[in-house]
Write an enzyme that holds these catalytic residues in place. Sequence first.
Site, PDB file in Angstrom:
ATOM      1  CG  ASP A  67     -79.869 -14.395  15.226  1.00  0.00           C
ATOM      2  OD1 ASP A  67     -79.633 -15.468  14.647  1.00  0.00           O
ATOM      3  OD2 ASP A  67     -80.175 -14.317  16.421  1.00  0.00           O
ATOM      4  CG  ASN A 136     -81.201 -11.372  27.510  1.00  0.00           C
ATOM      5  OD1 ASN A 136     -81.705 -12.145  26.708  1.00  0.00           O
ATOM      6  ND2 ASN A 136     -80.301 -10.471  27.158  1.00  0.00           N
ATOM      7  CG  HIS A 138     -81.650 -12.865  23.287  1.00  0.00           C
ATOM      8  ND1 HIS A 138     -80.385 -12.634  23.771  1.00  0.00           N
ATOM      9  CD2 HIS A 138     -81.588 -14.074  22.666  1.00  0.00           C
ATOM     10  CE1 HIS A 138     -79.607 -13.655  23.457  1.00  0.00           C
ATOM     11  NE2 HIS A 138     -80.315 -14.528  22.790  1.00  0.00           N
ATOM     12  CD  GLU A 143     -79.484  -9.022  23.666  1.00  0.00           C
ATOM     13  OE1 GLU A 143     -80.270  -9.665  24.378  1.00  0.00           O
ATOM     14  OE2 GLU A 143     -78.297  -9.353  23.494  1.00  0.00           O
TER      15      GLU A 143
HETATM   16  C1  GLP Z   1     -78.231 -16.842  20.517  1.00  0.00           C
HETATM   17  C2  GLP Z   1     -79.184 -16.729  19.336  1.00  0.00           C
HETATM   18  C3  GLP Z   1     -80.619 -17.013  19.746  1.00  0.00           C
HETATM   19  C4  GLP Z   1     -80.695 -18.249  20.601  1.00  0.00           C
HETATM   20  C5  GLP Z   1     -79.890 -18.026  21.869  1.00  0.00           C
HETATM   21  C6  GLP Z   1     -79.961 -19.166  22.857  1.00  0.00           C
HETATM   22  O1  GLP Z   1     -78.067 -15.666  21.212  1.00  0.00           O
HETATM   23  N1  GLP Z   1     -79.121 -15.458  18.715  1.00  0.00           N
HETATM   24  O2  GLP Z   1     -81.421 -17.144  18.583  1.00  0.00           O
HETATM   25  O3  GLP Z   1     -82.031 -18.550  20.925  1.00  0.00           O
HETATM   26  O4  GLP Z   1     -78.540 -17.854  21.454  1.00  0.00           O
HETATM   27  O5  GLP Z   1     -79.030 -20.146  22.553  1.00  0.00           O
HETATM   28  P1  GLP Z   1     -78.924 -21.543  23.251  1.00  0.00           P
HETATM   29  O6  GLP Z   1     -79.937 -22.397  22.584  1.00  0.00           O
HETATM   30  O7  GLP Z   1     -77.527 -21.994  22.964  1.00  0.00           O
HETATM   31  O8  GLP Z   1     -79.184 -21.349  24.703  1.00  0.00           O
END
Ligand code: GLP
Length: 241
Positions: A67, A136, A138, A143
């Site tokens: 992404d 959440n 995702h 989402e």
């Molecule tokens: C972002 C990314 C996700 C990732 C999520 C969780 O939103 N788009 O791919 O899994 O963050 O991040 P973290 O590992 O910092 O909790």
Amino acid sequence: MQIIIAKCKEEFDRIAADTVSQQIKDKPNSVLGLATGSTPLGLYAQLVERNKRGEIDFSQITTFNMDEYKGLPKDHPQSYHYFMHKYLFDEINVRPENINIPNGEAADWAKECAEYEEKIRAAGGIDLQVLGIGHNGHIGFNEPGTPFEALTSLIELDKRTIKANSRFFDSIDQVPRQALSMGIKTIMQSRKLILMICGRDKAEIAYKAIKGPITPEVPASVLQLHPFITVLLDQDAASDL
Ligand code: GLP
């Protein structure tokens, strides 16, 4: 679904790095799907070290990130382009032409998304996809409510995601409201997956993703249907299982 609970952060990072390293050794021209966020940082640090020690070689590897924020220039410190170069790509011997990240500045996002799908197909599909998870549920930026059939597309970020990710920006107003994300179907088409979950604050969503009903309201729950997925948790994230 294989579930591994790591005893500590070091073990968590090592197991993730072993999984990716094994994939590279088994198939030196693997196509890797990569994730951003805090969770895979230890994995990337280990891969950098192993590459510098000559234990793994990225010269034939192709990567596809899941992404990118819409509207952030590639050199913006919070763009996923910047993140990936800083923590991984600039430190390993991957060829720049083999690195793929959705272009958040594309003038025609529908075209960008369709071309991204095509590039993944042309590369032969993703061999191993590394995943984190949002609070959440995702995956990538898919989402809650995103259909399981979704391909790479433009996503409206959830309020909780904007709030969670605002920790990296000067203020919440600076967090982009949209992102380009590999679709859930695209992710599910990967041959193998590793979902990394760490921290007490992820325990509830880890339970829902792994043991809860399979529903678009918890995008990661679809992963229960994948035949070759490893879920790697630390003890905090596994505390509700
Ligand atoms: C972002 C990314 C996700 C990732 C999520 C969780 O939103 N788009 O791919 O899994 O963050 O991040 P973290 O590992 O910092 O909790």
